[in-house]
Design an enzyme around this catalytic site. Structure first.
Site, mmCIF file in Angstrom:
data_model
loop_
_atom_site.group_PDB
_atom_site.id
_atom_site.type_symbol
_atom_site.label_atom_id
_atom_site.label_comp_id
_atom_site.label_asym_id
_atom_site.label_seq_id
_atom_site.Cartn_x
_atom_site.Cartn_y
_atom_site.Cartn_z
ATOM 1 N N CYS A 2 0.852 -1.187 0.000
ATOM 2 C CA CYS A 2 0.000 0.000 0.000
ATOM 3 C C CYS A 2 0.888 1.238 0.000
ATOM 4 O O CYS A 2 2.089 1.154 0.219
ATOM 5 C CB CYS A 2 -0.879 0.008 1.247
ATOM 6 S SG CYS A 2 -1.853 -1.490 1.424
ATOM 7 N N ARG A 27 1.771 1.538 -6.011
ATOM 8 C CA ARG A 27 2.012 0.607 -4.903
ATOM 9 C C ARG A 27 0.782 -0.225 -4.565
ATOM 10 O O ARG A 27 0.870 -1.176 -3.800
ATOM 11 C CB ARG A 27 2.441 1.374 -3.643
ATOM 12 C CG ARG A 27 3.684 2.222 -3.816
ATOM 13 C CD ARG A 27 3.970 2.998 -2.547
ATOM 14 N NE ARG A 27 4.262 2.089 -1.458
ATOM 15 C CZ ARG A 27 5.494 1.629 -1.210
ATOM 16 N NH1 ARG A 27 6.483 2.008 -1.971
ATOM 17 N NH2 ARG A 27 5.709 0.795 -0.224
ATOM 18 N N TRP A 75 -3.502 -2.032 -1.452
ATOM 19 C CA TRP A 75 -3.362 -3.304 -2.158
ATOM 20 C C TRP A 75 -3.828 -4.339 -1.148
ATOM 21 O O TRP A 75 -3.134 -4.623 -0.173
ATOM 22 C CB TRP A 75 -1.907 -3.579 -2.550
ATOM 23 C CG TRP A 75 -1.762 -4.734 -3.482
ATOM 24 C CD1 TRP A 75 -1.777 -4.698 -4.848
ATOM 25 C CD2 TRP A 75 -1.553 -6.131 -3.152
ATOM 26 N NE1 TRP A 75 -1.600 -5.961 -5.374
ATOM 27 C CE2 TRP A 75 -1.469 -6.864 -4.365
ATOM 28 C CE3 TRP A 75 -1.434 -6.822 -1.946
ATOM 29 C CZ2 TRP A 75 -1.279 -8.252 -4.398
ATOM 30 C CZ3 TRP A 75 -1.254 -8.203 -1.985
ATOM 31 C CH2 TRP A 75 -1.168 -8.902 -3.205
ATOM 32 N N ASN A 99 0.431 0.489 6.198
ATOM 33 C CA ASN A 99 1.010 -0.313 5.115
ATOM 34 C C ASN A 99 1.774 -1.460 5.767
ATOM 35 O O ASN A 99 2.689 -1.226 6.565
ATOM 36 C CB ASN A 99 1.967 0.513 4.257
ATOM 37 C CG ASN A 99 2.733 -0.392 3.272
ATOM 38 O OD1 ASN A 99 2.243 -1.439 2.887
ATOM 39 N ND2 ASN A 99 3.953 0.015 2.937
ATOM 40 N N GLY A 100 1.373 -2.681 5.475
ATOM 41 C CA GLY A 100 2.041 -3.831 6.088
ATOM 42 C C GLY A 100 1.030 -4.907 6.427
ATOM 43 O O GLY A 100 -0.125 -4.855 5.974
ATOM 44 N N GLU A 459 11.510 -14.059 -18.640
ATOM 45 C CA GLU A 459 11.209 -12.619 -18.524
ATOM 46 C C GLU A 459 10.194 -12.174 -19.579
ATOM 47 O O GLU A 459 9.249 -11.445 -19.277
ATOM 48 C CB GLU A 459 12.498 -11.792 -18.628
ATOM 49 C CG GLU A 459 12.309 -10.298 -18.555
ATOM 50 C CD GLU A 459 11.607 -9.784 -17.303
ATOM 51 O OE1 GLU A 459 11.149 -8.632 -17.312
ATOM 52 O OE2 GLU A 459 11.460 -10.550 -16.323
ATOM 53 N N LYS A 463 6.490 -10.604 -18.673
ATOM 54 C CA LYS A 463 6.028 -9.296 -19.173
ATOM 55 C C LYS A 463 4.659 -9.445 -19.826
ATOM 56 O O LYS A 463 3.725 -8.694 -19.558
ATOM 57 C CB LYS A 463 7.030 -8.704 -20.178
ATOM 58 C CG LYS A 463 8.297 -8.164 -19.528
ATOM 59 C CD LYS A 463 8.126 -6.907 -18.735
ATOM 60 C CE LYS A 463 7.936 -7.146 -17.254
ATOM 61 N NZ LYS A 463 9.029 -7.553 -16.434
ATOM 62 N N GLU A 466 1.910 -10.384 -17.054
ATOM 63 C CA GLU A 466 1.516 -9.417 -16.021
ATOM 64 C C GLU A 466 0.773 -8.219 -16.577
ATOM 65 O O GLU A 466 -0.022 -7.607 -15.854
ATOM 66 C CB GLU A 466 2.720 -8.998 -15.176
ATOM 67 C CG GLU A 466 3.805 -8.251 -15.827
ATOM 68 C CD GLU A 466 4.918 -7.908 -14.825
ATOM 69 O OE1 GLU A 466 4.615 -7.578 -13.676
ATOM 70 O OE2 GLU A 466 6.089 -8.007 -15.225
ATOM 71 N N HIS A 482 8.212 -33.683 -22.523
ATOM 72 C CA HIS A 482 7.982 -34.562 -21.374
ATOM 73 C C HIS A 482 6.625 -34.299 -20.727
ATOM 74 O O HIS A 482 6.402 -34.643 -19.573
ATOM 75 C CB HIS A 482 9.115 -34.381 -20.342
ATOM 76 C CG HIS A 482 10.455 -34.727 -20.927
ATOM 77 N ND1 HIS A 482 10.870 -36.023 -21.139
ATOM 78 C CD2 HIS A 482 11.437 -33.919 -21.386
ATOM 79 C CE1 HIS A 482 12.072 -36.015 -21.695
ATOM 80 N NE2 HIS A 482 12.447 -34.761 -21.858
ATOM 81 N N LYS A 576 3.839 -2.369 -7.462
ATOM 82 C CA LYS A 576 5.228 -2.199 -7.897
ATOM 83 C C LYS A 576 6.231 -2.696 -6.872
ATOM 84 O O LYS A 576 7.277 -3.232 -7.213
ATOM 85 C CB LYS A 576 5.479 -0.712 -8.169
ATOM 86 C CG LYS A 576 6.872 -0.365 -8.646
ATOM 87 C CD LYS A 576 7.114 -0.893 -10.024
ATOM 88 C CE LYS A 576 8.482 -0.587 -10.581
ATOM 89 N NZ LYS A 576 8.771 -1.295 -11.827
#
Ligand code: AGP
Length: 581
Positions: A2, A27, A75, A99-100, A459, A463, A466, A482, A576
């Protein structure tokens, strides 16, 4: 996770707080709220959705005049996304933003309910307001100290008491800075939220209680005054403009050539400025998400130099029974420098007296402060949740460290060419849009590669995943047959990454295996070949190949997400900086 912001001064607090929330929105952006205070009252307004939704609600409400307030963008961790669970939370005389994560919230909640306190939300955060209010008689410091002594977990708090014209704050694990202006003071999850007003800030220690009003600030720990140095940020407010691009992500991708040019210029004749890692025998490379993938590329580069390197995801590594040899260097990679799992992995090494090297973007962040050595990648502020420029500079650091370990002739020449080659590649947007047209209608996509090309695939796949919400998976090319190859149907899009010529033929035959089952191949290599959808990147020194292979994947993901009308800079469910476990 957050974002929190607080203000005390002479300006209209609402304006300062809303500006700060917009800068912190990356955030967490599922709901937000503000609490304004003046001599007579405290007014709380909350809203689900973006900060602009909160702003509309405020503009349609009768707002009190106020020069003091706190605000929050969320968040969600505890409790659904709704206005009830949005912050600020008020219990009695106490209003807080948090925040936490409080791990013992339910125990504390039951204790307070037995004391007759009622709660309106499902959040762990409201319990903190309840606890401080429960201990608050007339001494805010005592109440805060008593309450935080019972909390287990991580917190950065902004606190208002209805009968005190001051703002209080305290942190433990979660990031929080104090901003120092001209007769005005701020608290913020990161400096970006207040750069418009001041560059002067103070880093806060664990459980140090701040109180601010427009006359000044104080920092105390267990009742004792604490003096802390006022630092000056080297960032400027301008760094948060989109520079005419539609999205921060595109702006940040297009910044890669100049940032790489500047970084090379800084180190090409001063490689001694980079830590001498040759003295270590073992390397543990640790990160999360894209930072982990940058580390994986680093591992493959080191391996080519005969260096034995372990690369691990921090959330796993931190709970493993790692036996350290004193000749070990633990390299932690983090753009934000505040990722909780990576911090824990770094502290584990520190506690075992093992050297730590941080490859980090945000100076002054927890990882930058607590690691023994650090390399600042100087990417500037990265706003888009999907990392691009920071990832590239993390990979460049490994490339330079690898060159320092094992010098080869062509490297420096190719290094000098890299920024212009990259610029040429980035300008081929038409190419990438054409590829994106092939991809955007699909719900399942695969990436395949071997060795370093597998790390590049991971990567590229992340990208795409997300920001476009396409279910994309990356596989070691030899592993597909396999099991997973059963998912390949007519038209299934498969990206083949083939930059490592030592195993080119092997990966090519794996790509042919999926083509023979109907896949639609997207071929990315430095060797031309007869495929309809292909991106041919210039041949360059092996240690630099990933830095030309990844940007096309960043742009393809971007254009796919544009075609799917996604919120590119703020993808759903993401944040982020992941400051909780
Ligand atoms: C990447 O685009 C994501 N934002 C995410 O995977 C990120 O790399 C990860 O959360 C690590 O963040 P950090 O580099 O700030 O530690």
């Amino acid at each position: 996770m957050c974002g929190i912001i607080g203000y005390a001064g002479n300006r209209n607090a609402q304006e300062v707080l809303i500006h700060g929330l917009k800068e912190l929105e990356y955030r967490g952006y599922d709901s937000s709220g503000i609490a304004l205070k003046n001599n007579k009252k405290t007014q709380i307004i909350k809203s689900i959705g973006k900060i602009s939704d909160l702003e509309n609600k405020i503009n349609n409400s009768k707002i009190i005049d106020s020069n003091l307030g706190i605000a929050h963008t969320r968040w969600a961790t505890h409790g659904a996304v709704n206005a009830k669970n949005a912050h600020p939370h008020n219990v009695g005389k106490v209003t807080i933003v948090h925040n936490g994560i409080i791990e013992n919230a339910s125990v504390l909640r039951d204790k307070l309910i037995n004391k007759g306190i009622t709660f309106k939300s499902e959040t762990d955060s409201e319990v903190i307001a309840g606890l401080i209010n429960y201990y608050y008689k007339d001494d805010p410091y005592k109440a805060i100290e008593k309450a935080i002594s019972e909390l287990k977990g991580s917190y950065a708090l902004g606190i208002i008491f209805s009968d005190i014209n001051k703002l209080f704050a305290v942190r433990c694990e979660s990031p929080l800075i104090l901003g120092v202006g001209n007769h005005e003071y701020f608290i913020a999850s990161d400096i970006g939220a207040i750069l418009k007003y001041t560059k002067d800030y103070v880093l806060l220690g664990k459980n140090e209680i701040i109180s601010i009003d427009n006359n000044g600030y104080s920092i105390t720990l267990n009742g004792e005054n604490v003096n802390r140095q006022v630092l000056k940020s080297n960032l400027n407010d301008e760094s948060v403009s989109k520079k005419g691009y539609d999205h921060y992500m595109m702006k940040e991708i297009m910044e890669e050539p100049i940032l790489i040019h500047n970084f090379i210029k800084k180190y090409i004749n001063h490689l001694n400025k980079l830590p001498n890692i040759k003295k270590y025998k073992h390397f543990h490379i640790i990160g999360c998400g894209s930072a982990y993938y940058a580390g994986l590329i680093g591992k493959y580069l080191f391996e080519e130099d005969g260096i034995d390197a372990l690369v691990e995801i921090a959330s796993e590594y931190r709970y493993r029974n790692i036996k350290y040899d004193k000749n070990t260097l633990v390299i932690v990679i983090s753009q934000s420098g505040e990722t909780a799992d990576t911090i824990a992995a770094m502290r584990m090494a520190n506690e075992n007296n093992v050297d730590t090297l941080a490859i980090v973007n945000v100076d002054g962040s927890t990882i930058a402060r607590e690691s023994k050595y650090k390399i600042l990648i100087e990417a500037g502020r990265e706003i888009a949740v999907a990392t691009t420029k920071a990832f590239m500079l993390q990979v460049l650091v490994f490339s330079l460290l690898s060159y320092k370990i094992n010098k080869d002739d062509t490297y420096l020449n190719d290094l000098k060419k890299l920024p212009s080659l990259l610029k040429i590649l980035l300008d081929k947007t038409g190419y990438y849009k054409k590829i994106a047209d092939q991809v955007y209608k699909h719900e399942d996509v695969f990436f395949i590669g071997r060795k370093i090309d597998y790390a590049i695939s991971l990567e590229g796949s992340l990208k795409l995943k997300e920001i476009s919400y396409i279910h994309s998976e990356a596989y070691q090319a030899g592993e597909l047959k396999h099991g997973t190859i059963s998912l390949i149907n007519n038209g299934t899009v498969v990206f083949g990454i083939l930059t490592d010529n030592s195993i080119y033929d092997k990966t090519l035959s794996n790509l042919e295996e999926v083509i023979s089952r109907g896949a639609n191949p997207i071929y990315i290599s430095n060797v031309d070949a007869d495929y309809e959808n292909k991106i041919i990147i210039p041949k360059i020194n092996k240690k630099l190949e990933p830095l030309l292979a990844v940007p096309p994947l960043q742009l393809i993901a971007y254009f796919v997400a544009v075609k799917r009308d996604c919120n590119i800079d703020k993808p759903k469910n993401l944040a982020k900086s992941v400051t909780v476990e």
